[in-house]
Design a protein around this motif. Structure first.
Motif, PDB file in Angstrom:
ATOM      1  N   GLU A 109      12.544   3.828   5.835  1.00  0.00           N
ATOM      2  CA  GLU A 109      11.358   4.630   6.144  1.00  0.00           C
ATOM      3  C   GLU A 109      10.092   3.783   6.074  1.00  0.00           C
ATOM      4  O   GLU A 109       9.216   3.884   6.947  1.00  0.00           O
ATOM      5  CB  GLU A 109      11.257   5.799   5.168  1.00  0.00           C
ATOM      6  CG  GLU A 109      12.327   6.865   5.355  1.00  0.00           C
ATOM      7  CD  GLU A 109      12.283   7.912   4.259  1.00  0.00           C
ATOM      8  OE1 GLU A 109      11.562   7.676   3.246  1.00  0.00           O
ATOM      9  OE2 GLU A 109      12.947   8.952   4.410  1.00  0.00           O
ATOM     10  N   ILE A 110       9.984   2.952   5.047  1.00  0.00           N
ATOM     11  CA  ILE A 110       8.803   2.101   4.895  1.00  0.00           C
ATOM     12  C   ILE A 110       8.699   1.126   6.058  1.00  0.00           C
ATOM     13  O   ILE A 110       7.630   0.945   6.648  1.00  0.00           O
ATOM     14  CB  ILE A 110       8.858   1.349   3.550  1.00  0.00           C
ATOM     15  CG1 ILE A 110       8.671   2.333   2.388  1.00  0.00           C
ATOM     16  CG2 ILE A 110       7.799   0.253   3.494  1.00  0.00           C
ATOM     17  CD1 ILE A 110       8.885   1.709   1.017  1.00  0.00           C
ATOM     18  N   ALA A 111       9.812   0.476   6.394  1.00  0.00           N
ATOM     19  CA  ALA A 111       9.806  -0.489   7.497  1.00  0.00           C
ATOM     20  C   ALA A 111       9.394   0.177   8.803  1.00  0.00           C
ATOM     21  O   ALA A 111       8.610  -0.386   9.593  1.00  0.00           O
ATOM     22  CB  ALA A 111      11.184  -1.129   7.640  1.00  0.00           C
ATOM     23  N   GLN A 112       9.899   1.371   9.047  1.00  0.00           N
ATOM     24  CA  GLN A 112       9.582   2.063  10.290  1.00  0.00           C
ATOM     25  C   GLN A 112       8.116   2.481  10.348  1.00  0.00           C
ATOM     26  O   GLN A 112       7.514   2.473  11.431  1.00  0.00           O
ATOM     27  CB  GLN A 112      10.505   3.265  10.463  1.00  0.00           C
ATOM     28  CG  GLN A 112      11.943   2.871  10.771  1.00  0.00           C
ATOM     29  CD  GLN A 112      12.856   4.062  10.947  1.00  0.00           C
ATOM     30  OE1 GLN A 112      12.565   5.173  10.510  1.00  0.00           O
ATOM     31  NE2 GLN A 112      13.982   3.839  11.609  1.00  0.00           N
TER      32      GLN A 112
ATOM     33  N   ALA B 190      -3.779   3.262   1.249  1.00  0.00           N
ATOM     34  CA  ALA B 190      -3.809   3.093   2.697  1.00  0.00           C
ATOM     35  C   ALA B 190      -3.080   1.804   3.076  1.00  0.00           C
ATOM     36  O   ALA B 190      -2.991   0.860   2.281  1.00  0.00           O
ATOM     37  CB  ALA B 190      -5.251   3.054   3.195  1.00  0.00           C
ATOM     38  N   LEU B 191      -2.571   1.774   4.308  1.00  0.00           N
ATOM     39  CA  LEU B 191      -1.883   0.571   4.790  1.00  0.00           C
ATOM     40  C   LEU B 191      -2.828  -0.625   4.726  1.00  0.00           C
ATOM     41  O   LEU B 191      -3.978  -0.551   5.141  1.00  0.00           O
ATOM     42  CB  LEU B 191      -1.409   0.768   6.223  1.00  0.00           C
ATOM     43  CG  LEU B 191      -0.272   1.766   6.437  1.00  0.00           C
ATOM     44  CD1 LEU B 191       0.002   1.930   7.921  1.00  0.00           C
ATOM     45  CD2 LEU B 191       0.980   1.309   5.709  1.00  0.00           C
ATOM     46  N   GLY B 192      -2.328  -1.738   4.227  1.00  0.00           N
ATOM     47  CA  GLY B 192      -3.132  -2.950   4.164  1.00  0.00           C
ATOM     48  C   GLY B 192      -3.991  -3.055   2.929  1.00  0.00           C
ATOM     49  O   GLY B 192      -4.691  -4.061   2.750  1.00  0.00           O
ATOM     50  N   GLU B 193      -3.943  -2.053   2.043  1.00  0.00           N
ATOM     51  CA  GLU B 193      -4.772  -2.085   0.836  1.00  0.00           C
ATOM     52  C   GLU B 193      -3.956  -2.287  -0.432  1.00  0.00           C
ATOM     53  O   GLU B 193      -4.415  -2.034  -1.530  1.00  0.00           O
ATOM     54  CB  GLU B 193      -5.597  -0.797   0.731  1.00  0.00           C
ATOM     55  CG  GLU B 193      -6.634  -0.640   1.837  1.00  0.00           C
ATOM     56  CD  GLU B 193      -7.490   0.590   1.654  1.00  0.00           C
ATOM     57  OE1 GLU B 193      -7.312   1.297   0.632  1.00  0.00           O
ATOM     58  OE2 GLU B 193      -8.331   0.850   2.519  1.00  0.00           O
ATOM     59  N   GLY B 194      -2.734  -2.750  -0.262  1.00  0.00           N
ATOM     60  CA  GLY B 194      -1.887  -2.959  -1.418  1.00  0.00           C
ATOM     61  C   GLY B 194      -2.298  -4.161  -2.244  1.00  0.00           C
ATOM     62  O   GLY B 194      -3.015  -5.052  -1.776  1.00  0.00           O
TER      63      GLY B 194
ATOM     64  N   GLY C   3       0.816  -1.207   0.000  1.00  0.00           N
ATOM     65  CA  GLY C   3       0.000   0.000   0.000  1.00  0.00           C
ATOM     66  C   GLY C   3       0.848   1.255   0.000  1.00  0.00           C
ATOM     67  O   GLY C   3       0.556   2.216  -0.738  1.00  0.00           O
ATOM     68  N   LEU C   4       1.908   1.279   0.784  1.00  0.00           N
ATOM     69  CA  LEU C   4       2.791   2.455   0.817  1.00  0.00           C
ATOM     70  C   LEU C   4       3.473   2.662  -0.526  1.00  0.00           C
ATOM     71  O   LEU C   4       3.620   3.801  -0.992  1.00  0.00           O
ATOM     72  CB  LEU C   4       3.838   2.274   1.921  1.00  0.00           C
ATOM     73  CG  LEU C   4       3.328   2.382   3.356  1.00  0.00           C
ATOM     74  CD1 LEU C   4       4.414   1.961   4.342  1.00  0.00           C
ATOM     75  CD2 LEU C   4       2.879   3.816   3.662  1.00  0.00           C
ATOM     76  N   GLN C   5       3.872   1.590  -1.166  1.00  0.00           N
ATOM     77  CA  GLN C   5       4.525   1.710  -2.468  1.00  0.00           C
ATOM     78  C   GLN C   5       3.561   2.198  -3.543  1.00  0.00           C
ATOM     79  O   GLN C   5       3.976   2.872  -4.497  1.00  0.00           O
ATOM     80  CB  GLN C   5       5.121   0.360  -2.872  1.00  0.00           C
ATOM     81  CG  GLN C   5       6.317  -0.072  -2.042  1.00  0.00           C
ATOM     82  CD  GLN C   5       6.878  -1.400  -2.492  1.00  0.00           C
ATOM     83  OE1 GLN C   5       6.262  -2.112  -3.289  1.00  0.00           O
ATOM     84  NE2 GLN C   5       8.056  -1.748  -1.991  1.00  0.00           N
ATOM     85  N   GLU C   6       2.280   1.892  -3.364  1.00  0.00           N
ATOM     86  CA  GLU C   6       1.279   2.263  -4.369  1.00  0.00           C
ATOM     87  C   GLU C   6       0.557   3.560  -4.024  1.00  0.00           C
ATOM     88  O   GLU C   6      -0.318   4.003  -4.766  1.00  0.00           O
ATOM     89  CB  GLU C   6       0.244   1.140  -4.499  1.00  0.00           C
ATOM     90  CG  GLU C   6       0.838  -0.168  -5.011  1.00  0.00           C
ATOM     91  CD  GLU C   6      -0.119  -1.338  -4.845  1.00  0.00           C
ATOM     92  OE1 GLU C   6      -1.268  -1.113  -4.419  1.00  0.00           O
ATOM     93  OE2 GLU C   6       0.293  -2.476  -5.118  1.00  0.00           O
ATOM     94  N   GLY C   7       0.919   4.154  -2.886  1.00  0.00           N
ATOM     95  CA  GLY C   7       0.249   5.375  -2.471  1.00  0.00           C
ATOM     96  C   GLY C   7      -1.154   5.146  -1.950  1.00  0.00           C
ATOM     97  O   GLY C   7      -1.999   6.045  -1.969  1.00  0.00           O
TER      98      GLY C   7
END
Length: 319
Positions: A239-242, A145-149, A139-143
């Motif tokens: 940054e993503i991991a944190q 919400a978290l968990g919606e990737g 989700g973070l990589q795709e812009g």
């Protein structure tokens, strides 16, 4: 006249000492003995032997012929604590696996009470909601919400984080995370969550530090091969991991431990009865995965049991 001269032959018997038998000795990380050849092979021993065959091209016969000493990554105290936690919580079809995020070293590998079944590296089970960190990264990589990737992206991320594409499971080459709802091993989950604990840097989970022969010469030395898992840029991967770790630290399952990131899960998802259950948790020092499976008939398991085992294990480590 014929004279026969008799010759006396003297036979000298040389005494040859029998060569001393040689053994393969597996040691804990503190150099105390874990196992030696001739003793029954446990699932942990089989994992170590398999790793040496794969990574060092050293068979058990070769190791025996050289009188090898194999120094493993297993921490004797952590191993004892893991086995005791499962025993005290009556978790028979269960496993506790712990990995050092800074090195990829497997510190505890307690695969259950049945020596014929490896519930840490010999079963492939659906991760359920403990797969959340990987969908969060997607989700973070795709812009989003978290968990919606995207599910396929999340699977690719899990592979980069430490879940191999294929694994030897009970002697069979098995594809892991094979499509949506695909399974992985508890060992893989501990390894991949260790990548989050290491701020997005993955190191291959391994059981062996080094191997020497009977004369002390080095036959094999494990190498440290850190790789950023969530982005080619190590800073962005961190940054993503944190970001994901921050979310997991707020999970109520963690209790009051401010440094613990954790996630519990069951399969299938509620409201169906759980056929197996998980508890994962990590700090910068250790990533732990607890698995509890059901019976062969598919009976429901206690969804809270993995957390109970996990908590008992941590208490024993801290005491």
């Amino acid at each position: 006249m014929l004279v026969l001269v008799g010759a006396v032959a003297a036979v000298v018997w040389e005494r040859f000492d029998e060569p001393e038998p040689r053994y393969v000795v597996l040691q804990y990380a503190d150099a105390s003995e874990l196992w030696r050849s001739g003793e029954p092979e446990t699932p942990l021993v089989r994992q170590i032997v398999r790793e040496l065959a794969t990574r060092a091209s050293l068979s058990l016969d070769q190791l025996r012929n050289t009188g090898a000493v194999v120094v493993t990554t297993i921490d004797a105290r952590a191993q004892s604590a893991a086995a005791a936690a499962m025993r005290e919580r009556s978790a028979a079809k269960a496993s506790v696996t712990a990995v050092d995020p800074a090195r990829g070293a497997v510190r505890a590998y307690a695969p259950g009470g049945d020596p014929a079944v490896d519930f840490a590296g010999g079963v492939v089970k659906e991760p359920g909601s403990v797969f959340f960190p990987f969908t969060a990264v997607a989700g973070l990589q795709e812009g989003k919400a978290l968990g919606e990737g995207d599910a396929q992206r999340a699977i690719a991320i899990a592979h980069r984080a430490g879940v191999p594409e294929f694994a030897d499971v009970a002697g069979t080459r098995t594809k892991l995370l094979d499509g949506a709802g695909g399974g992985l091993r508890p060992l893989d989950l501990a390894s991949a969550h260790a990548t989050f604990a290491a701020d997005g840097v993955h190191r291959d989970a391994h059981f062996v530090t080094h191997v020497t022969d009977v004369h002390g010469a080095t036959l094999y030395q494990a190498l440290d091969t850190p790789q950023p898992a969530f982005d080619r840029d190590p800073v962005r991967s961190k940054e993503i991991a944190q970001q994901v770790t921050k979310v997991l630290r707020d999970d109520p399952a963690c209790g009051n431990d401010l440094y613990m990131a954790c996630r519990a899960g069951v399969w299938p998802l509620e409201p169906a009865p759980a056929r197996h259950a998980w508890m994962t948790g990590y700090t910068p020092e250790l990533a732990v995965a607890v698995f509890v499976g059901g019976d062969e008939a598919g009976g429901a398991v206690d969804a809270g049991l993995p957390k109970a085992v996990w908590g008992t294990f941590l208490e024993k480590l801290r005491s």
